[in-house]
Design a protein around this motif. Structure first.
Motif: not given
Length: 146
Positions: A34, A49-50, A60, A56-57, A52-53, A93
């Motif tokens: 994060d 949660d940075k 994806y 996820a990106m 995790a984002v 993450r």
């Protein structure tokens, strides 16, 4: 979580501004923290949660682009057994990847003539070798590309 300090039995290969890399057999585990960096400085306050984002990106786009890539999985259940004790901390993450040679490409989109762009423009009136109009001042809006 800002970072995962140590993974028992797993060697840390490197720690970057945002991601940490661990050697797992013939593969590599990328763990997004994060941490926040700006102008190559890691700032003291993380963004919850940075990591995790970011993961996820990445997951994806790797799953949707029809291009070979290094991603194996982001699912801790599919990670090697030595990571099982820390699976909960890694969930969301971490990405298990094949080792690969990186393709060093960086894209910076600038709306204003600041920072390193201003430093380069001052003597050359160009940024990254691209000529800009004469007489721009520091923090001036950059011209819209043609």
């Amino acid at each position: 979580m800002d970072t995962i300090a140590e993974l028992p039995g797993v060697a840390r290969a490197a720690s970057g501004k945002v991601r940490d890399r661990y050697l797992v057999g013939q593969d590599i585990l990328l763990v997004a923290s994060d941490r926040v960096s700006a102008y190559d400085v890691v700032l003291p306050t993380p963004i919850p949660d940075k990591g995790a984002v970011l993961t996820a990106m990445s997951d994806y786009w790797f799953s949707r682009l029809d291009v070979p890539n290094h991603r194996i999985t982001c699912e801790p259940e599919r990670f090697p057994l030595e990571l099982a004790p820390v699976a909960a901390a890694l969930r969301g993450r971490a990405m298990l990847c094949r080792r690969a040679q990186p393709l060093a490409v960086e894209c910076v989109v600038r709306g204003y003539l600041a920072g390193s762009a201003w430093v380069e423009y001052s003597p050359t009136e160009s940024v990254c070798g691209i000529p800009l109009p004469q007489g721009l001042t520091e923090s001036a809006a950059t011209p819209v590309p043609d």
